[in-house]
Design an enzyme around this catalytic site. Structure first.
Site, PDB file in Angstrom:
ATOM      1  N   GLY A  26     -14.221  -7.749   4.659  1.00 20.40           N
ATOM      2  CA  GLY A  26     -15.038  -6.958   3.898  1.00 20.40           C
ATOM      3  C   GLY A  26     -15.196  -5.811   4.957  1.00 20.40           C
TER       4      GLY A  26
ATOM      5  N   ASP B 167     -12.832  -8.479  -1.639  1.00 19.54           N
ATOM      6  CA  ASP B 167     -14.087  -8.026  -1.176  1.00 19.54           C
ATOM      7  C   ASP B 167     -15.070  -7.784  -2.401  1.00 19.54           C
ATOM      8  OD1 ASP B 167     -12.644  -7.656   1.157  1.00 19.54           O
ATOM      9  OD2 ASP B 167     -12.649  -5.461   1.114  1.00 19.54           O
TER      10      ASP B 167
ATOM     11  N   ARG C 181     -23.813 -24.768  20.598  1.00 20.91           N
ATOM     12  CA  ARG C 181     -23.512 -23.389  20.637  1.00 20.91           C
ATOM     13  C   ARG C 181     -23.718 -22.544  19.500  1.00 20.91           C
ATOM     14  NH1 ARG C 181     -17.071 -25.444  22.150  1.00 20.91           N
ATOM     15  NH2 ARG C 181     -17.351 -25.417  24.548  1.00 20.91           N
TER      16      ARG C 181
ATOM     17  N   ASN D 186     -10.537  -0.596  -5.659  1.00 10.73           N
ATOM     18  CA  ASN D 186     -10.869   0.651  -5.999  1.00 10.73           C
ATOM     19  C   ASN D 186      -9.692   1.828  -5.877  1.00 10.73           C
ATOM     20  OD1 ASN D 186     -10.710   0.145  -3.288  1.00 10.73           O
ATOM     21  ND2 ASN D 186     -12.521   1.139  -2.740  1.00 10.73           N
ATOM     22  N   GLY D 187      -8.891   1.347  -4.838  1.00  6.23           N
ATOM     23  CA  GLY D 187      -8.051   2.684  -4.651  1.00  6.23           C
ATOM     24  C   GLY D 187      -6.861   2.720  -5.671  1.00  6.23           C
ATOM     25  N   THR D 188      -6.561   1.620  -6.178  1.00  3.53           N
ATOM     26  CA  THR D 188      -5.471   1.532  -7.202  1.00  3.53           C
ATOM     27  C   THR D 188      -6.131   2.036  -8.361  1.00  3.53           C
ATOM     28  OG1 THR D 188      -4.565  -0.502  -6.250  1.00  3.53           O
ATOM     29  CG2 THR D 188      -3.970  -0.005  -8.486  1.00  3.53           C
TER      30      THR D 188
ATOM     31  N   ARG E 221       0.962  -1.343  -0.154  1.00 10.29           N
ATOM     32  CA  ARG E 221      -0.193  -0.025  -0.086  1.00 10.29           C
ATOM     33  C   ARG E 221       0.856   1.126  -0.049  1.00 10.29           C
ATOM     34  NH1 ARG E 221      -3.571  -3.621   2.848  1.00 10.29           N
ATOM     35  NH2 ARG E 221      -5.542  -3.642   1.690  1.00 10.29           N
ATOM     36  N   VAL E 222       2.097   1.001  -0.513  1.00 16.39           N
ATOM     37  CA  VAL E 222       3.212   2.286  -0.621  1.00 16.39           C
ATOM     38  C   VAL E 222       2.094   3.193  -1.766  1.00 16.39           C
ATOM     39  CG1 VAL E 222       5.084   2.931  -1.395  1.00 16.39           C
ATOM     40  CG2 VAL E 222       5.032   0.839  -0.052  1.00 16.39           C
TER      41      VAL E 222
ATOM     42  N   THR F 297      -9.987  -7.764  -6.071  1.00 18.13           N
ATOM     43  CA  THR F 297      -9.817  -7.578  -4.844  1.00 18.13           C
ATOM     44  C   THR F 297     -10.887  -8.851  -4.220  1.00 18.13           C
ATOM     45  OG1 THR F 297     -11.207  -6.389  -3.012  1.00 18.13           O
ATOM     46  CG2 THR F 297     -12.199  -5.865  -5.298  1.00 18.13           C
TER      47      THR F 297
HETATM   48  N1  LIG Z   1      -7.108   8.713  -4.094  1.00 14.66           N
HETATM   49  C1  LIG Z   1      -5.870   8.401  -4.021  1.00 14.66           C
HETATM   50  N2  LIG Z   1      -4.820   9.197  -4.316  1.00 14.66           N
HETATM   51  C2  LIG Z   1      -3.529   8.616  -4.255  1.00 14.66           C
HETATM   52  N3  LIG Z   1      -3.327   7.380  -3.994  1.00 14.66           N
HETATM   53  C3  LIG Z   1      -4.279   6.650  -3.669  1.00 14.66           C
HETATM   54  C4  LIG Z   1      -5.642   6.856  -3.696  1.00 14.66           C
HETATM   55  N4  LIG Z   1      -6.380   5.816  -3.394  1.00 14.66           N
HETATM   56  C5  LIG Z   1      -5.582   4.808  -3.088  1.00 14.66           C
HETATM   57  N5  LIG Z   1      -4.307   5.313  -3.349  1.00 14.66           N
HETATM   58  C6  LIG Z   1      -3.192   4.452  -3.224  1.00 14.66           C
HETATM   59  O1  LIG Z   1      -3.572   3.214  -3.817  1.00 14.66           O
HETATM   60  C7  LIG Z   1      -3.176   2.170  -2.934  1.00 14.66           C
HETATM   61  C8  LIG Z   1      -4.065   0.923  -2.942  1.00 14.66           C
HETATM   62  O2  LIG Z   1      -5.414   1.303  -2.571  1.00 14.66           O
HETATM   63  P1  LIG Z   1      -6.145   0.653  -1.309  1.00 14.66           P
HETATM   64  O3  LIG Z   1      -7.349   1.100  -1.329  1.00 14.66           O
HETATM   65  O4  LIG Z   1      -5.090   0.193  -0.518  1.00 14.66           O
HETATM   66  O5  LIG Z   1      -6.177  -1.036  -2.143  1.00 14.66           O
HETATM   67  P2  LIG Z   1      -6.983  -1.592  -3.360  1.00 14.66           P
HETATM   68  O6  LIG Z   1      -6.277  -0.877  -4.747  1.00 14.66           O
HETATM   69  O7  LIG Z   1      -6.705  -3.084  -3.348  1.00 14.66           O
HETATM   70  O8  LIG Z   1      -8.527  -1.085  -3.174  1.00 14.66           O
HETATM   71  C9  LIG Z   1      -3.412   3.030  -1.403  1.00 14.66           C
HETATM   72  O9  LIG Z   1      -2.748   2.149  -0.482  1.00 14.66           O
HETATM   73  C10 LIG Z   1      -2.630   4.344  -1.790  1.00 14.66           C
HETATM   74  O10 LIG Z   1      -1.384   4.129  -1.780  1.00 14.66           O
HETATM   75  O1  LIG Z   2      -4.860  -6.658   6.583  1.00 13.56           O
HETATM   76  P1  LIG Z   2      -4.277  -5.955   5.267  1.00 13.56           P
HETATM   77  O2  LIG Z   2      -3.340  -6.401   4.336  1.00 13.56           O
HETATM   78  O3  LIG Z   2      -4.087  -4.439   5.718  1.00 13.56           O
HETATM   79  O4  LIG Z   2      -5.746  -6.187   4.584  1.00 13.56           O
HETATM   80  C1  LIG Z   2      -6.927  -6.004   5.010  1.00 13.56           C
HETATM   81  C2  LIG Z   2      -7.969  -5.584   4.071  1.00 13.56           C
HETATM   82  O5  LIG Z   2      -7.568  -6.055   2.761  1.00 13.56           O
HETATM   83  C3  LIG Z   2      -8.718  -6.783   2.280  1.00 13.56           C
HETATM   84  O6  LIG Z   2      -8.725  -7.941   2.392  1.00 13.56           O
HETATM   85  C4  LIG Z   2      -8.938  -6.209   0.859  1.00 13.56           C
HETATM   86  O7  LIG Z   2      -9.055  -5.116   0.619  1.00 13.56           O
HETATM   87  P2  LIG Z   2      -8.386  -4.225  -0.595  1.00 13.56           P
HETATM   88  O8  LIG Z   2      -9.059  -4.754  -1.867  1.00 13.56           O
HETATM   89  O9  LIG Z   2      -9.108  -2.777  -0.680  1.00 13.56           O
HETATM   90  O10 LIG Z   2      -7.141  -4.267  -0.739  1.00 13.56           O
HETATM   91  C5  LIG Z   2     -10.194  -6.017   3.196  1.00 13.56           C
HETATM   92  O11 LIG Z   2     -11.195  -7.040   3.275  1.00 13.56           O
HETATM   93  C6  LIG Z   2      -9.199  -5.994   4.426  1.00 13.56           C
HETATM   94  O12 LIG Z   2     -10.012  -4.908   5.282  1.00 13.56           O
HETATM   95 MG   LIG Z   3      -9.405  -0.592  -1.582  1.00 13.89          MG
END
Ligand SMILES: Nc1ncnc2c1ncn2[C@@H]1O[C@H](COP(=O)(O)OP(=O)(O)O)[C@@H](O)[C@H]1O
Ligand SMILES: O=P(O)(O)OC[C@H]1O[C@](O)(COP(=O)(O)O)[C@@H](O)[C@@H]1O
Ligand SMILES: [Mg+2]
Length: 344
Positions: free
Chosen positions: A173, A130, A165, A106-108, A72-73, A128
């Site tokens: 999630g 999720d 139990r 979604n973040g990527t 997540r860098v 993902t």
């Molecule tokens: N709006 C944003 N602007 C810049 N970098 C972002 C943004 N959203 C996500 N990122 C970068 O993308 C990485 C991946 O997003 P993350 O939500 O952690 O995983 P995923 O791509 O699986 O949803 C984040 O840890 C962050 O470094």
């Molecule tokens: O323990 P970590 O590696 O930070 O990841 C936990 C998160 O990653 C997930 O498994 C997947 O999330 P992303 O697809 O956003 O990376 C989430 O369900 C959970 O909250």
């Molecule tokens: Mg995400």
């Protein structure tokens, strides 16, 4: 064409198969050069790369995790402002890249969209566990996670039944309850608790009690992002993830003693955790991931930049980033209502 490939966010079973699919199509069929950045943006910042070719991806289809690593860098130090993007473009040019293939959720794909808008050619491959990424029916990794969670339910059920139990299983999630919903349906859970639909503790206990009153033991599945109705908040652990978000986890352990105290039924909690992200992908996820990688390589050949390889029905289609980012795909009312009618 020289394409930089990297993974960002949590790993998802099928990432290796996606890289293999993209490499076999991109390098062997289209004649691209492809280079993987190790551990996501860390490898990009620090210059750690691996050449992707047929030998590099041999036998990867069935392997869990991702051999080039993920993290997540963040891609930029800042916002990003124009200075961040100028630095970024200079680094992109230093690597001799023509395009990026970004594998993530979604973040990527939000980052993909930012880069595309700043003039960098990008195709996105969605992943993902999720399943909360919009614009695509399913993401690879989800089916594997659901299969593992379903097996856990099946196993918890036999021991729970034997001791009369209530068993509470916590699955992943953060914002969306897809894993809980599908695994709960597959395993016949008596209640499924998801972030989208808060329920009161009275309601949860009513379900558990009614199950006992008809002579059965309850299996409750709860997504880590669930919060009780009213003033309930998500249960978090110490620390933050690499993106600065609070770590979730522990909701099952917080619910179990309350259920036990209120119902008088012995209740135990299990947190499945990273087990549901580890190990070999299912056949479905291998096929989906491979087809996703192939579609991404074909999109690069056609210079179909700014698009993500989405599953639509049984076809992989390239869709604009705008159709995938900016909102999450959460469990809709009708999908929750159809299971909720039979809770208890
Ligand atoms: N709006 C944003 N602007 C810049 N970098 C972002 C943004 N959203 C996500 N990122 C970068 O993308 C990485 C991946 O997003 P993350 O939500 O952690 O995983 P995923 O791509 O699986 O949803 C984040 O840890 C962050 O470094
Ligand atoms: O323990 P970590 O590696 O930070 O990841 C936990 C998160 O990653 C997930 O498994 C997947 O999330 P992303 O697809 O956003 O990376 C989430 O369900 C959970 O909250
Ligand atoms: Mg995400």
């Amino acid at each position: 064409m020289r394409i930089g490939v990297l993974c960002s966010g949590g790993d998802s079973p099928g990432m290796n198969a996606a890289i293999r699919g993209a490499t076999l199509r991109g390098v062997d069929v289209h004649g691209f050069e492809m280079v993987g950045f190790v551990d996501g943006w860390r490898g990009f910042h620090e210059g750690e790369t691996v050449e992707l070719d047929r030998p590099a991806v041999r036998g990867l289809s069935g392997q869990g995790g991702v051999f080039i690593g993920t993290s997540r860098v963040p891609p930029f130090d800042g916002g990003p402002g124009e200075a961040d993007l100028t630095d970024f473009r200079a680094r992109f040019a230093d690597y001799g890249l023509d395009a990026f293939m970004l594998i993530g959720g979604n973040g990527t794909q939000r980052v993909s969209s930012i880069l595309h808008d700043s003039g960098i050619p990008v195709v996105g491959l969605p992943k993902t566990i999720d399943n909360d990424l919009d614009g695509t029916d399913y993401t690879f990794g989800f089916d594997t996670a659901v299969s593992i969670a379903t097996e856990a339910i099946d196993r918890l059920r036999t021991t729970g039944d034997s001791h009369r139990r209530c068993m509470v299983l916590e699955v992943m999630g953060r914002d969306a309850g897809w894993i809980a919903l599908h695994a709960g349906m597959a395993g016949g859970a008596q209640a499924i608790l998801v972030p989208e639909f808060p329920e009161s503790i009275d309601q949860v206990c009513d379900w558990v009690t009614s199950v006992r009153d008809r002579g059965r033991s309850s299996l409750v599945v709860v997504a880590e992002g669930f919060a009780l109705a009213g003033n309930g908040s998500q249960v978090t652990r110490d620390g933050r993830d690499g993106f600065g978000r609070l770590r979730l986890g522990g909701v099952a352990e917080s619910l179990a003693p309350v259920i036990e105290e209120r119902t008088g039924i012995e209740t135990r909690a299990t947190v499945l955790g990273h087990v549901q992200r580890g190990g070999a992908p299912t056949a479905f996820d291998r096929v989906l991931a491979t087809r996703t990688g192939i579609a991404g390589a074909d999109a690069a050949l056609h210079e179909d930049w700014g698009t993500m390889a989405a599953l639509r029905g049984d076809r992989i289609e390239m869709i604009p980033f705008a159709d995938a980012v900016g909102r999450l795909k959460t469990v809709p009312d009708d999908r929750y209502a159809e299971v909720r009618l039979n809770f208890g």
